[in-house]
Write an enzyme that holds these catalytic residues in place. Structure first.
Site, short mmCIF file in Angstrom:
data_model
loop_
_atom_site.label_atom_id
_atom_site.label_comp_id
_atom_site.label_asym_id
_atom_site.label_seq_id
_atom_site.Cartn_x
_atom_site.Cartn_y
_atom_site.Cartn_z
N LYS A 196 -9.78 -0.71 -5.66
CA LYS A 196 -9.23 0.54 -5.12
C LYS A 196 -10.39 1.36 -4.57
O LYS A 196 -11.32 1.72 -5.30
CB LYS A 196 -8.48 1.32 -6.19
CG LYS A 196 -7.88 2.63 -5.67
CD LYS A 196 -7.13 3.36 -6.76
CE LYS A 196 -6.51 4.65 -6.26
NZ LYS A 196 -5.77 5.36 -7.33
N LYS A 254 -6.36 -1.78 -2.52
CA LYS A 254 -5.80 -0.52 -2.01
C LYS A 254 -6.92 0.26 -1.32
O LYS A 254 -8.00 0.40 -1.90
CB LYS A 254 -5.22 0.29 -3.17
CG LYS A 254 -4.57 1.61 -2.75
CD LYS A 254 -4.01 2.35 -3.96
CE LYS A 254 -3.33 3.65 -3.52
NZ LYS A 254 -2.82 4.42 -4.67
#
Length: 329
Positions: A196, A254
Site C-alpha cells: 500500500k 493499492k
C-alpha cells in the site's frame, strides 16, 4: 511469400476475438467497497465520488441483496465513525456493538452467502486520522498492532469471513493471525494490504469517511512513515514476502493503475491470490472526465479493469463493481 503470418486473421470479427482473448472479466473478480454510517434511511451521495454513497444499516440490507443478485459475491466494509467516539486508542474499534460489528451482522443476516471483508485500521476511529496510535509525534507500531489483533478478533466474532489490515504497520499480519487462531477463528482469512503506497489518490475516500490525517504540531499530516514510497519497487516484494510468511491468505496492491508493474512483480514472485484496489481517486478522475464528455465512461472503465486483471490480479476492489457487473451480464 509476404506475409506468411497475418495476426489480423484472429481479429477479423467479434467471435474470433472472443475465442482467442487471453484475459476476461466476470463479476466473480470484483470486491464491492461499501461505506456505512449511523442512522436510518440514509443513502447520501459522496461529493467527490459521484454515484457512490454512504448508507445506514437498514439501507445496507437491500444493497447487499441487490449485489448478490447481480453475481457480486464479496463486500469490503468501511465505517464513518462519529467524532464523539474517536480517540487515540482505538477504543471504539473494539466495541462489540460498534458500527462495524453491526454492519457485519447486518450483511450476514440479509445475505448469509455474501463474503464479508472488513477494513482493519485505526484511522476511522482516530482523533488524529492516523492508522495507528500517536505518541510524541510518532505513529507507534507495536502498540498499534496489538489493537489491530483485538479489532480483527472482534470482526471475526461478529461474522467476518476475512479481515483486511490496511494500516501497513510492521508485523501486524502475524499478530492478527495469532489473535484469530487463539480466539478459535482459524478459518477466518486475512487479506493484507501488503503493498500500500503513500499515494495522492486517496483524497475522495478520506473525505467519504472523514479520516484524513489531522495537521497538528509535531504530528505528521501524511502517512509516509508507514505507507510505502511510490518510488520503491523491490520493497513491495519484501513487504509481501513477510505478510505471506506471517499468514496472509490474499495480498493486495493499492492503488491500481499507477502500480500495475508491482502487480506483475508479485504475480511472478508468488502463487497466492493477489487483489488490487482501484481507489477513489481513480474512480473520481474517470467520473469527472466522463461528465465533461472527454471519455467514454463504460469503455474506459472496462479497459481499466481488464488491464488490472491482465497485470496479474485475481481480485479487484472497485467502486465500478456494480456498473461493470451490469455490462458483463
Amino acid at each position: 511469400m509476404y506475409p506468411s503470418i497475418r495476426n489480423r486473421r484472429l481479429r477479423n470479427n467479434p467471435a474470433i476475438r472472443d475465442l482467442v482473448r487471453e484475459t476476461a472479466l466476470s463479476p466473480n473478480d470484483f470486491i464491492v467497497p461499501l461505506f456505512i454510517v449511523e442512522g436510518t434511511g440514509i443513502k447520501e451521495e459522496i461529493g467527490a465520488m459521484p454515484g457512490y454513497f454512504r448508507m445506514s444499516l437498514d439501507v445496507l440490507k437491500g444493497e447487499v441483496k441487490q449485489l448478490w443478485g447481480m453475481g457480486l459475491k464479496a463486500v469490503l466494509l468501511f465505517v464513518k465513525v462519529e467524532d464523539s467516539l474517536k480517540d487515540n486508542s482505538g477504543k471504539e474499534a473494539l466495541n462489540p456493538d460498534g458500527l462495524m460489528q453491526r454492519a457485519i451482522k447486518t450483511v450476514k443476516e440479509a445475505c448469509p452467502q455474501m463474503l464479508v471483508m472488513t477494513d482493519v485500521a485505526l484511522d476511522p476511529y482516530s482523533s488524529y486520522g492516523h492508522d495507528g496510535i500517536v505518541a510524541n509525534g510518532k505513529i507507534l507500531n507495536d502498540a498499534t498492532t496489538a489493537v489491530l489483533g483485538e479489532m480483527s478478533l472482534s470482526h471475526a466474532q461478529a461474522g467476518a469471513d476475512l479481515v483486511a489490515p490496511s494500516d501497513m504497520m510492521d508485523g501486524r499480519v502475524g499478530v492478527i493471525r495469532q489473535a484469530l487462531d487463539t480466539g478459535g477463528f482459524t478459518d477466518t482469512g486475512i487479506m493484507s494490504y501488503s503493498a500500500k503506497y503513500a499515494s495522492s489518490f486517496y483524497g475522495p475516500f478520506r473525505s467519504a469517511l472523514d479520516s484524513a490525517p489531522v495537521a497538528e504540531k509535531d504530528i505528521p499530516n501524511d502517512k509516509k512513515t508507514y505507507q510505502m514510497d511510490p518510488g520503491n519497487r523491490l520493497e513491495a516484494i519484501r513487504e509481501t514476502t513477510l505478510d505471506i510468511e506471517e499468514g496472509a491468505d490474499i495480498v493486495m496492491v493499492k492503488p491500481g493503475l499507477c502500480y500495475l508493474d508491482i502487480v506483475r512483480d508479485l504475480r511472478e514472485a508468488f502463487d497466492v491470490p493477489i487483489a488490487v484496489y482501484q481507489v477513489s481517486g481513480e474512480y473520481a478522475m474517470l467520473k469527472a472526465a466522463a461528465a465533461k464528455g472527454w471519455l467514454d465512461e463504460e469503455a474506459v472503465m472496462m479497459e481499466q479493469l481488464l488491464s488490472i486483471k491482465r497485470a496479474g490480479a485475481d481480485l479487484i476492489a472497485t467502486y465500478f463493481a456494480r456498473e461493470a457487473a451490469k455490462l458483463l451480464g
